[in-house]
Design a protein around this motif. Structure first.
Motif, PDB file in Angstrom:
ATOM      1  N   VAL A 259       0.840  -1.200   0.000  1.00 28.61           N
ATOM      2  CA  VAL A 259       0.000   0.000   0.000  1.00 28.61           C
ATOM      3  C   VAL A 259       0.877   1.253   0.000  1.00 28.61           C
ATOM      4  O   VAL A 259       0.643   2.193  -0.769  1.00 28.61           O
ATOM      5  N   LEU A 260       1.887   1.282   0.859  1.00 26.87           N
ATOM      6  CA  LEU A 260       2.764   2.449   0.928  1.00 26.87           C
ATOM      7  C   LEU A 260       3.534   2.663  -0.373  1.00 26.87           C
ATOM      8  O   LEU A 260       3.692   3.797  -0.833  1.00 26.87           O
ATOM      9  N   GLN A 261       4.015   1.583  -0.959  1.00 26.43           N
ATOM     10  CA  GLN A 261       4.754   1.724  -2.211  1.00 26.43           C
ATOM     11  C   GLN A 261       3.837   2.259  -3.312  1.00 26.43           C
ATOM     12  O   GLN A 261       4.235   3.127  -4.087  1.00 26.43           O
ATOM     13  N   SER A 262       2.611   1.765  -3.344  1.00 30.30           N
ATOM     14  CA  SER A 262       1.654   2.273  -4.332  1.00 30.30           C
ATOM     15  C   SER A 262       1.382   3.749  -4.083  1.00 30.30           C
ATOM     16  O   SER A 262       1.338   4.556  -5.015  1.00 30.30           O
ATOM     17  N   PHE A 263       1.210   4.093  -2.815  1.00 24.40           N
ATOM     18  CA  PHE A 263       0.964   5.495  -2.461  1.00 24.40           C
ATOM     19  C   PHE A 263       2.137   6.368  -2.874  1.00 24.40           C
ATOM     20  O   PHE A 263       1.956   7.407  -3.514  1.00 24.40           O
TER      21      PHE A 263
END
Length: 166
Positions: A42-46
């Motif tokens: 999720v963080l990498q996508s964000f």
């Protein structure tokens, strides 16, 4: 043999508790690692979407934004957060590996204990059967000797009376 049976029961109960605890801890470690992996995704996508927006905005303005705390450094927060989460995920993986190794060792040790105890019990049962058979044989021999003694004493008494009378 009663003590051996009791030790098997006690060890089995302890092993069941230990296994349940190990499996629970292993499950928690695995779930923690999976949750961290999901959070990292999720963080990498964000951060990828934020970086894309920042690149577009920078191209439009051709100016880097300034912040009161200092110069803007792009996605440096991303690297530290992701690195921290990777470290924690690695710790969860190491814990899971350690727990699995401990569970495997405990299971192997318990299996060996059961094997040794059952073997020892079997030897003692055979020894007990042998002792019971020997004791039965000795009792029969003792009874026969008592009968022989009574018969011999009667013969001795009869012989003594014959020699004293004659």
């Amino acid at each position: 043999m009663t003590k051996l049976d009791q030790s098997i029961q006690d060890a089995t109960a302890m092993r069941k508790e230990e296994k349940a605890s190990n499996l629970k801890s292993l499950k928690e470690a695995t779930e923690g690692k999976e949750a961290l992996n999901a959070a990292m995704d999720v963080l990498q996508s964000f951060y990828e979407s934020v970086a894309l927006v920042q690149v577009r905005a920078t191209k439009l303005r051709e100016v880097k934004p300034e912040f009161s705390a200092g110069g803007y450094s792009g996605n440096s927060g991303q690297n530290s957060i992701i690195a921290l989460l990777k470290k924690v995920a690695a710790d969860f993986a190491q814990e899971a590996s350690t727990l699995q190794a401990a569970e495997d060792a405990a299971a192997s040790e318990f299996k060996q204990f059961l094997s040794d105890t059952k073997s020892d019990k079997k030897k003692k049962e055979i020894n007990q059967q042998h002792n019971v058979m020997s004791m039965t044989s000795e009792k029969a021999s003792l009874e026969q000797r008592k009968k022989d003694l009574v018969s011999t004493e009667k013969q001795l008494s009869a012989a003594m009376e014959y020699y004293e009378a004659g």
